[in-house]
Design a protein around this motif. Sequence first.
Motif, PDB file in Angstrom:
ATOM      1  N   LYS A 183      -4.828   2.022  -9.988  1.00 51.09           N
ATOM      2  CA  LYS A 183      -4.137   2.752  -8.917  1.00 51.09           C
ATOM      3  C   LYS A 183      -4.151   4.218  -9.325  1.00 51.09           C
ATOM      4  O   LYS A 183      -3.660   4.576 -10.401  1.00 51.09           O
ATOM      5  CB  LYS A 183      -2.706   2.248  -8.751  1.00 51.09           C
TER       6      LYS A 183
ATOM      7  N   TYR B 272      -2.883   7.128  -2.511  1.00 51.89           N
ATOM      8  CA  TYR B 272      -3.428   6.470  -3.699  1.00 51.89           C
ATOM      9  C   TYR B 272      -4.648   5.637  -3.300  1.00 51.89           C
ATOM     10  O   TYR B 272      -4.721   5.116  -2.187  1.00 51.89           O
ATOM     11  CB  TYR B 272      -2.394   5.539  -4.345  1.00 51.89           C
TER      12      TYR B 272
ATOM     13  N   VAL C  70      -3.876  -5.968  -9.696  1.00 48.41           N
ATOM     14  CA  VAL C  70      -4.222  -4.572  -9.459  1.00 48.41           C
ATOM     15  C   VAL C  70      -5.020  -4.074 -10.655  1.00 48.41           C
ATOM     16  O   VAL C  70      -4.495  -3.982 -11.770  1.00 48.41           O
ATOM     17  CB  VAL C  70      -2.967  -3.697  -9.248  1.00 48.41           C
TER      18      VAL C  70
ATOM     19  N   TYR D 140       0.836  -1.202   0.000  1.00 48.76           N
ATOM     20  CA  TYR D 140       0.000   0.000   0.000  1.00 48.76           C
ATOM     21  C   TYR D 140       0.873   1.257   0.000  1.00 48.76           C
ATOM     22  O   TYR D 140       1.867   1.340   0.715  1.00 48.76           O
ATOM     23  CB  TYR D 140      -0.906   0.011   1.230  1.00 48.76           C
TER      24      TYR D 140
ATOM     25  N   TYR E  83      -7.044   2.310  -4.702  1.00 47.48           N
ATOM     26  CA  TYR E  83      -6.851   1.130  -5.539  1.00 47.48           C
ATOM     27  C   TYR E  83      -8.164   0.382  -5.748  1.00 47.48           C
ATOM     28  O   TYR E  83      -9.070   0.441  -4.917  1.00 47.48           O
ATOM     29  CB  TYR E  83      -5.874   0.156  -4.865  1.00 47.48           C
TER      30      TYR E  83
END
Length: 260
Positions: A115, A84, A112, A80, A86
């Motif tokens: 982001k 940001y 992911v 992390y 996510y």
Amino acid sequence: MKTKRLLGLLLLILPITGFVACSDDEPQDKVETVKMFISDKTGTYQPWGSDSPIDCMLVKEESESDYKTLDFQGITDFVYEKGYEYALWVEKRTLVNPPADGSSIVYKLIDVISKAKVEYEYTIKVDGPNPFILSSGGGEYEIPFTCKAKKFAEGSLVEDGYISLKGLRYNMGTNYGGLTRVVKDGEKVGFYKFVIEGIPRFNMKAAPVWYCGIYTPDADLLFGPEPEPIYKQLFEQPQTEGEDYYMNSVIFMSTGTFAE
């Protein structure tokens, strides 16, 4: 003789077969793939057996409406980065036999999805003048104000509205003994009020200083020059003449982070 040997082998095999069949019926961990959102903001939680809260992520699954706390290492293979937000695909494993001091759910990163760098433009609007003038006789005052913010993700405006003070920094101070607090004004998000408790009549040799500053989450209020505040409210209580009302200067300062 052969019949007896065959019967003996069958009797030996049956318990083994029965054991295998029973093991197949044992409860298994539930494994599923879920979409998870990670907030750019962080929260705190208090570990079991500890008196001190620690920082953590704020996460929610796609089917959930509210964010919940999760340790920074709570998603295996995921790192992390503050500031940001996510969207992730994660493996969610619900344990049949969770550890006594751990969660029954564990997460592992699959991919992911996105982001995005998040930034805010805050606006504090106060229902009153700045500086706010109190009665020379002291007393208690309530000054309503609101907190709004524009949220930008990768430079694009994604939200604009009332927002909680949670996570913002504050610095309150006075040099003569008055008291300043910030409290919620009702249940609506973003509505607050300064609560001012002025002391009775007084006379000081030096001019009184009384303020409440609100700053961004990354503001350094302990070292170096004072950072630029989002808003700084000043208060003034006129002094009264006469030695009968004289009091020594009292230095009071409170610095921290809003909890809600």
